[in-house]
Design a protein around this motif. Structure first.
Motif, PDB file in Angstrom:
ATOM      1  N   GLY A   1       0.813  -1.222   0.000  1.00  0.00           N
ATOM      2  CA  GLY A   1       0.000   0.000   0.000  1.00  0.00           C
ATOM      3  C   GLY A   1       0.842   1.266   0.000  1.00  0.00           C
ATOM      4  O   GLY A   1       0.509   2.243   0.655  1.00  0.00           O
ATOM      5  N   GLY A   2       1.985   1.235  -0.704  1.00  0.00           N
ATOM      6  CA  GLY A   2       2.823   2.429  -0.819  1.00  0.00           C
ATOM      7  C   GLY A   2       3.880   2.567   0.271  1.00  0.00           C
ATOM      8  O   GLY A   2       4.707   3.471   0.219  1.00  0.00           O
ATOM      9  N   LEU A   3       3.850   1.660   1.257  1.00  0.00           N
ATOM     10  CA  LEU A   3       4.849   1.740   2.329  1.00  0.00           C
ATOM     11  C   LEU A   3       5.775   0.540   2.294  1.00  0.00           C
ATOM     12  O   LEU A   3       5.320  -0.603   2.110  1.00  0.00           O
ATOM     13  CB  LEU A   3       4.155   1.774   3.697  1.00  0.00           C
ATOM     14  CG  LEU A   3       3.303   2.990   4.016  1.00  0.00           C
ATOM     15  CD1 LEU A   3       2.664   2.839   5.394  1.00  0.00           C
ATOM     16  CD2 LEU A   3       4.147   4.273   3.968  1.00  0.00           C
ATOM     17  N   CYS A   4       7.065   0.801   2.515  1.00  0.00           N
ATOM     18  CA  CYS A   4       8.025  -0.303   2.526  1.00  0.00           C
ATOM     19  C   CYS A   4       7.855  -1.112   3.800  1.00  0.00           C
ATOM     20  O   CYS A   4       7.865  -0.561   4.900  1.00  0.00           O
ATOM     21  CB  CYS A   4       9.455   0.239   2.444  1.00  0.00           C
ATOM     22  SG  CYS A   4      10.660  -1.085   2.609  1.00  0.00           S
ATOM     23  N   VAL A   5       7.695  -2.441   3.654  1.00  0.00           N
ATOM     24  CA  VAL A   5       7.592  -3.297   4.842  1.00  0.00           C
ATOM     25  C   VAL A   5       8.808  -4.211   5.018  1.00  0.00           C
ATOM     26  O   VAL A   5       8.992  -4.813   6.067  1.00  0.00           O
ATOM     27  CB  VAL A   5       6.278  -4.120   4.865  1.00  0.00           C
ATOM     28  CG1 VAL A   5       5.075  -3.194   5.026  1.00  0.00           C
ATOM     29  CG2 VAL A   5       6.115  -4.987   3.621  1.00  0.00           C
ATOM     30  N   ASP A   6       9.630  -4.315   3.982  1.00  0.00           N
ATOM     31  CA  ASP A   6      10.893  -5.060   4.131  1.00  0.00           C
ATOM     32  C   ASP A   6      11.783  -4.751   2.941  1.00  0.00           C
ATOM     33  O   ASP A   6      11.301  -4.420   1.850  1.00  0.00           O
ATOM     34  CB  ASP A   6      10.651  -6.578   4.192  1.00  0.00           C
ATOM     35  CG  ASP A   6      11.765  -7.306   4.949  1.00  0.00           C
ATOM     36  OD1 ASP A   6      12.815  -6.682   5.242  1.00  0.00           O
ATOM     37  OD2 ASP A   6      11.586  -8.493   5.259  1.00  0.00           O
ATOM     38  N   THR A   7      13.081  -4.831   3.164  1.00  0.00           N
ATOM     39  CA  THR A   7      14.026  -4.629   2.063  1.00  0.00           C
ATOM     40  C   THR A   7      15.280  -5.424   2.334  1.00  0.00           C
ATOM     41  O   THR A   7      15.549  -5.797   3.480  1.00  0.00           O
ATOM     42  CB  THR A   7      14.297  -3.123   1.841  1.00  0.00           C
ATOM     43  OG1 THR A   7      14.953  -2.953   0.587  1.00  0.00           O
ATOM     44  CG2 THR A   7      15.169  -2.540   2.949  1.00  0.00           C
ATOM     45  N   SER A   8      16.048  -5.701   1.270  1.00  0.00           N
ATOM     46  CA  SER A   8      17.125  -6.683   1.412  1.00  0.00           C
ATOM     47  C   SER A   8      18.450  -6.117   1.916  1.00  0.00           C
ATOM     48  O   SER A   8      19.274  -6.851   2.431  1.00  0.00           O
ATOM     49  CB  SER A   8      17.350  -7.388   0.070  1.00  0.00           C
ATOM     50  OG  SER A   8      17.701  -6.453  -0.934  1.00  0.00           O
ATOM     51  N   MET A   9      18.670  -4.799   1.744  1.00  0.00           N
ATOM     52  CA  MET A   9      19.920  -4.239   2.268  1.00  0.00           C
ATOM     53  C   MET A   9      19.734  -3.909   3.750  1.00  0.00           C
ATOM     54  O   MET A   9      18.611  -3.734   4.217  1.00  0.00           O
ATOM     55  CB  MET A   9      20.326  -3.000   1.483  1.00  0.00           C
ATOM     56  CG  MET A   9      20.938  -3.339   0.126  1.00  0.00           C
ATOM     57  SD  MET A   9      21.365  -1.855  -0.807  1.00  0.00           S
ATOM     58  CE  MET A   9      22.427  -2.558  -2.076  1.00  0.00           C
ATOM     59  N   GLY A  10      20.841  -3.816   4.493  1.00  0.00           N
ATOM     60  CA  GLY A  10      20.721  -3.719   5.938  1.00  0.00           C
ATOM     61  C   GLY A  10      21.346  -2.494   6.551  1.00  0.00           C
ATOM     62  O   GLY A  10      21.052  -1.363   6.167  1.00  0.00           O
ATOM     63  N   LEU A  11      22.223  -2.737   7.535  1.00  0.00           N
ATOM     64  CA  LEU A  11      22.967  -1.640   8.170  1.00  0.00           C
ATOM     65  C   LEU A  11      23.765  -0.879   7.118  1.00  0.00           C
ATOM     66  O   LEU A  11      23.922   0.330   7.185  1.00  0.00           O
ATOM     67  CB  LEU A  11      23.924  -2.228   9.225  1.00  0.00           C
ATOM     68  CG  LEU A  11      24.920  -1.260   9.861  1.00  0.00           C
ATOM     69  CD1 LEU A  11      24.225  -0.311  10.823  1.00  0.00           C
ATOM     70  CD2 LEU A  11      26.034  -2.017  10.593  1.00  0.00           C
TER      71      LEU A  11
END
Ligand SMILES: Nc1ncnc2c1ncn2[C@@H]1O[C@H](COP(=O)(O)OP(=O)(O)O)[C@@H](O)[C@H]1O
Ligand SMILES: CC(=O)OP(=O)(O)O
Ligand SMILES: [Mg+2]
Length: 402
Positions: free
Chosen positions: A223-233
């Protein structure tokens, strides 16, 4: 006359991409790329779109980012749209790491610059180049507002259970160790454009965005909001990249220290610069890897297979995170151009409702488009990213609201 032009600088580890846009009519006046900065032969490609002039390419030595930006300024001046123009309203800078503090486009002052500097250890390939870009631009136009647009910003909506690592909470909090995510400007732009392509509002769609450039990352957008992504610190975690390993057992780092006597900086350099596709087959350009595969090169084939295997795992993972997926979209240099990568990444996922139409996948084009069969339950698409346009819009919105 109110100035309406925005210069955008996207300074990478060895390149500077730039665009000059007029926000009054959305026209691009110039686009260009300085590449192989610091190497023996660098190149500057400049396209003065505003004057309808031809693309110019110079092979020259650009010793550092400062030299590159001066050369860019020279090209713009030659077209009569130099940095001294009174029509310039602001300069927008891509800044890769914004830490916890910067989740919005930010007007750069000494304190902001200091914080971007403090974050250098967690974006060692990127923040130093961004800082040089800002400093040079400030020297060339000290009177202009300079705005930072952060790669990390879009990912600040990630819930705690996705952003936190499962390590001792006090240690993590003390050192601000968590997953920040990068390429956020691209993930935001591309997920919004995907909704447009589907004829829906961003709030109505769930999208998996695969940003595959030299650096690569995946995101799950609900819904337009990021809930997870693969890059980290740092931008090291996740997918296999041009020169970076992506996910790895962290014990590899201790093991190399103990058995190979490698110091922290050496391992850092190994994982960031001598790994990924380069580490696996000596080459990070997907075009060249495909060419070598066609010639029967086994190392190139294995590198490709490892790249695809990781990508497929993230598609599956984010499918599970989202529960319902409307579209999986490919973007950036590899994602937009490499049909074999798109085909292989989705192959065998029919049970998930994912498929690619061979003809649509290989048809030339540079517009956002769907490449899945009309009957597909989940759409697959190519959505070209435009980090520079997004940065220009955010920069212009900030300076006109002041
Ligand atoms: N026509 C093409 N076919 C396959 N891969 C391509 C093509 N054009 C570019 N690429 C890939 O895109 C990469 C650069 O992507 P880009 O998004 O510009 O990266 P970055 O912003 O990290 O510099 C190149 O290293 C190359 O692997
Ligand atoms: C954050 C990052 O990896 O950026 P790039 O792909 O430009 O290297
Ligand atoms: Mg990029």
């Amino acid at each position: 006359m109110t100035p309406t032009r925005i210069l955008v600088l996207n300074s990478g580890s060895s390149s500077v991409k730039y665009q000059l846009l007029d926000m009054a009519d959305g026209k691009r006046l110039a686009v260009g790329l300085a590449e192989r900065i610091g190497e023996d032969t660098s190149a500057l490609t400049h396209h003065p779109l505003g004057t309808g002039g031809d693309k110019r390419r110079h092979e020259c030595r650009l010793a550092d980012h400062d030299a590159a930006l001066k050369a860019v300024a020279g090209e713009l001046s030659a077209d009569g749209i130099g940095l001294d123009s009174p029509e310039l309203a602001a300069i927008g800078h891509r800044v890769v790491h914004g830490g916890l503090r910067f989740t919005e486009p930010t007007l750069i002052d000494d304190a902001v610059l200091k914080e971007i500097e403090r974050l250098v250890p967690v974006a060692p390939l990127h923040n130093p180049a961004n800082i040089t870009g800002i400093r040079t631009a400030q020297r060339l136009r000290p009177d202009l507002p300079q705005v930072a647009v952060f790669d990390t910003a879009f990912h600040s909506s990630m819930p705690e259970h996705a952003a936190r690592y499962a390590i001792d909470v006090r240690t993590a909090d003390e050192h601000r160790i968590r997953r920040y995510g990068f390429h956020g400007t691209s993930h935001a732009y591309v997920s919004r454009k995907t909704a447009e392509l589907l004829g829906k509002d961003p709030s109505e769609v769930n999208v998996i965005v695969l940003h595959l450039g030299n650096g690569a990352s995946a995101s799950a957008v609900r819904g337009g909001l990021c809930v997870d992504t693969s890059m980290g610190l740092t931008p090291l975690e996740g997918l296999v990249m041009g020169t970076r390993s992506g996910d790895i057992d962290p014990a590899v780092v201790f093991h190399l220290g103990r058995v190979a006597g490698m110091g922290t900086d050496e391992v850092d350099e190994l994982l960031n610069k001598r790994s990924g596709l380069v580490g696996l087959c000596g080459e990070n350009d997907m075009r060249e890897i495909r060419r070598r595969i066609d010639e029967g090169d086994a190392a190139a084939k294995l590198a490709f297979d490892i790249y695809i295997h990781r990508l497929k795992k993230y598609i599956g993972a984010y499918y599970a995170v989202l529960g319902t997926v409307d579209a999986v979209v490919f973007t950036a240099g590899v994602g937009e151009n490499a049909a074999p990568v798109r085909e292989a990444a989705v192959a065998g996922l029919d049970q998930l409702g994912l498929a690619v139409d061979a003809e649509l996948n290989t048809a030339p084009g540079d517009a956002a488009r769907l490449i899945s069969p009309a009957s597909a339950r989940v759409k697959v698409g190519i959505v070209p990213t435009d980090e520079e346009l997004e940065i220009a819009e955010q920069t212009y919105a900030l300076v006109t609201a002041r």
